[in-house]
Design an enzyme around this catalytic site. Structure first.
Site, PDB file in Angstrom:
ATOM      1  N   ASP A 156       3.244   6.715  -9.458  1.00 52.23           N
ATOM      2  CA  ASP A 156       3.134   5.320  -8.541  1.00 52.23           C
ATOM      3  C   ASP A 156       1.763   5.370  -8.502  1.00 52.23           C
ATOM      4  OD1 ASP A 156       2.919   3.337  -6.851  1.00 52.23           O
ATOM      5  OD2 ASP A 156       4.290   4.110  -5.744  1.00 52.23           O
ATOM      6  N   TYR A 184       4.884   7.216  -0.130  1.00 52.62           N
ATOM      7  CA  TYR A 184       4.975   5.762   0.232  1.00 52.62           C
ATOM      8  C   TYR A 184       5.115   5.121  -1.233  1.00 52.62           C
ATOM      9  CZ  TYR A 184       5.175   1.066   1.511  1.00 52.62           C
ATOM     10  OH  TYR A 184       5.765  -0.350   1.789  1.00 52.62           O
ATOM     11  N   TYR A 222       5.861  -5.506  10.133  1.00 55.49           N
ATOM     12  CA  TYR A 222       5.717  -4.446  11.187  1.00 55.49           C
ATOM     13  C   TYR A 222       5.604  -4.928  12.705  1.00 55.49           C
ATOM     14  CZ  TYR A 222       6.116  -1.726   6.796  1.00 55.49           C
ATOM     15  OH  TYR A 222       6.499  -1.292   5.607  1.00 55.49           O
ATOM     16  N   LYS A 237      -0.853  -3.898  -6.852  1.00 54.52           N
ATOM     17  CA  LYS A 237      -2.033  -4.277  -5.870  1.00 54.52           C
ATOM     18  C   LYS A 237      -3.176  -4.760  -6.300  1.00 54.52           C
ATOM     19  CE  LYS A 237      -0.699  -1.883  -1.779  1.00 54.52           C
ATOM     20  NZ  LYS A 237       0.293  -0.654  -1.515  1.00 54.52           N
TER      21      LYS A 237
HETATM   22  C1  LIG Z   1       1.926  -0.882  -1.452  1.00 53.70           C
HETATM   23  C2  LIG Z   1       2.412   0.289  -2.390  1.00 53.70           C
HETATM   24  C3  LIG Z   1       3.591  -0.138  -2.954  1.00 53.70           C
HETATM   25  C4  LIG Z   1       4.549  -1.336  -2.843  1.00 53.70           C
HETATM   26  O1  LIG Z   1       4.007  -2.410  -3.291  1.00 53.70           O
HETATM   27  P1  LIG Z   1       4.397  -3.940  -2.632  1.00 53.70           P
HETATM   28  O2  LIG Z   1       3.366  -4.697  -3.433  1.00 53.70           O
HETATM   29  O3  LIG Z   1       3.855  -3.869  -1.277  1.00 53.70           O
HETATM   30  O4  LIG Z   1       5.850  -3.969  -2.857  1.00 53.70           O
HETATM   31  C5  LIG Z   1       4.245   0.910  -3.580  1.00 53.70           C
HETATM   32  N1  LIG Z   1       3.727   2.198  -3.866  1.00 53.70           N
HETATM   33  C6  LIG Z   1       2.555   2.527  -3.393  1.00 53.70           C
HETATM   34  C7  LIG Z   1       1.886   3.585  -3.525  1.00 53.70           C
HETATM   35  C8  LIG Z   1       1.744   1.464  -2.535  1.00 53.70           C
HETATM   36  O5  LIG Z   1       0.719   1.909  -2.061  1.00 53.70           O
END
Ligand SMILES: *Cc1c(COP(=O)(O)O)cnc(C)c1O
Length: 429
Positions: free
Chosen positions: A238, A149, A21, A267
């Site tokens: 997610d 997100y 970004y 993550k």
């Molecule tokens: C960071 C994140 C993603 C994307 O993960 P990347 O490893 O950056 O591609 C997807 N969903 C959530 C909730 C996130 O915080």
């Protein structure tokens, strides 16, 4: 060997290397990190900063953890990589077994992906293939939540809050449906009106991170489960940001008492040492997908289930299992609350939200000026990365009381600064 001086290398970096970004024509300053240990980043000049962001929330056990580094080193000496088509290896098999043990009940079919965004793409594709196999080829869209997100690749972006990025990339992005996490009737309505087009619902359970930085009721997830069951929709959680104790319990969604059909993790999976994510599905999803045409799930990254990443994740899961992170995070929550509550009375502060190892100060107008942010970082020796309207901390889960209080002091200092200019494109992170 090292013929380029670090000054000229930094100049080259500034002119040639894109950052997230960021503009390359007018690049914001970056700090070079030489090494990192525990909660600390060591900069080129030898000074240290506490990583209050856990390097985008993944460094759970601290940087350069000897157990994880050792597992990676041992794996690198034997088998750094091998293709996953037609071949397998013990780290992947063992990791799948471990994940299915800690995943919510019923989720034990594991697809390894190379990043969180990819694991979301994989989940979305699974949902579409699932409905197609059941005879619903028109059910090709998902419902996602406003303020969510899910990543930066096209499908993941299209499932994230329809903010500025949506208009920028409309030409290459699919359209999905959205509901409000603060009003369940909006989800009911969209499902009612479009149920013949919808394959499933995706959300960040309980904690919306990179976009809205807010928490919402676990009751919403319970109602979502009932609605998905009634309408034959898949429910996808997610947990990439919220999972692995970030908000307290291992999984943020466990507050709701319901389990999804598909869950994405990433993550902190490797403790922030190397990229790896996984999409974990129920046996039913796997069976239905496999029963349809072409009888296989259609995705396969080159570096799928990379052995070094799997070894790192196995060591990280050992640490999650051995450590009492639930109580450590409860202590961090107390420290963050005590340290951040005073921000409420500051003129530019709209709200303070603390849950688990997450502390958020939402500003009213705009973030402080970049100079003020840089000054607070240097003065307190705390690495902060405010974005949009949020000054926040998501420190490593091994942060002690003193570290948490130092981070909170840095945030208080920063939050007391006047608002800077309102940014043009208000993108996340
Ligand atoms: C960071 C994140 C993603 C994307 O993960 P990347 O490893 O950056 O591609 C997807 N969903 C959530 C909730 C996130 O915080």
């Amino acid at each position: 060997m090292n013929t380029t001086s670090s000054e000229s290398l930094a100049a080259f970096e500034r002119a040639h290397v894109w950052h997230p970004y960021a503009s390359l024509a007018n690049p914001p300053p970056v700090r070079f990190v030489k090494e990192a240990h525990g909660v600390n980043l060591v900069l080129q000049d030898g000074s240290t900063l506490v990583d209050a962001v856990s390097s985008w929330w993944c460094v759970a056990h601290g940087h350069c953890h000897p157990r994880i580094v050792d597992a990676m080193r041992r794996q690198a000496e034997r088998l750094p990589h091998v293709m996953f088509g037609g071949l397998s290896h013990e780290p992947a098999a063992a990791l799948a077994e471990r994940l299915s043990r800690i995943a919510p009940p019923g989720l034990d079919r594991v697809f390894f992906a190379d990043s969180g965004s990819i694991s979301v793409e994989v989940a979305a594709k699974m949902a579409v293939q699932y409905q197609r196999a059941l005879g619903f080829p028109r059910k090709g869209k998902l419902v996602a939540l406003l303020g969510g997100y899910h990543g930066d690749t096209c499908c993941a972006m299209a499932l994230s809050d329809p903010d500025g990025m949506h208009t920028l990339f409309r030409s290459i992005m699919p359209n999905h449906f959205f509901a409000d996490p603060l009003d369940f009737s909006t989800l009911e309505r969209v499902v009612d009106e479009h149920s013949d087009e919808i394959a499933g619902v995706i959300c960040e359970p309980f904690f919306q991170a990179a976009n809205a930085m807010r928490f919402y009721s676990p009751d919403y997830l319970r109602k979502m489960r009932a609605l998905c069951d009634a309408k034959g929709l898949l429910m996808i959680f997610d947990e990439i940001a919220a999972g692995f104790h970030r908000t307290g319990p291992l999984w943020a969604h466990s507050r709701s008492g319901v389990a999804p059909d598909i869950m994405c993790v990433g993550k902190a999976l490797t403790g922030g040492h190397v990229t790896l994510a996984a999409t974990i599905a129920s046996a039913r999803v796997a069976e239905v997908v496999s029963s349809g045409t072409p009888g296989a799930f259609m995705h396969g990254p080159t570096y799928m289930a990379n052995p070094i990443a799997c070894a790192a994740a196995l060591a990280s899961l050992d640490l999650f299992e051995e450590s009492d992170y639930a109580s450590a995070v409860a202590n961090m929550e107390e420290g963050l609350r005590e340290g951040l509550e005073p921000c409420r009375d500051m003129p530019n502060v709209a709200d303070v939200r603390v849950c688990g190892a997450v502390g958020i100060v939402e500003v009213k107008k705009a973030l402080p000026r970049q100079e003020d942010i840089d000054r607070a970082i240097t003065r307190h020796g705390v690495w902060l990365r405010p974005f949009s309207r949020y000054i926040y901390a998501m420190p490593p889960l091994v942060s002690d009381a003193q570290t948490v209080s130092r981070i909170a002091a840095a945030i208080r200092d920063l939050a007391s600064c006047p608002a800077g200019p309102v940014p043009e494109g208000d993108f996340h992170e």
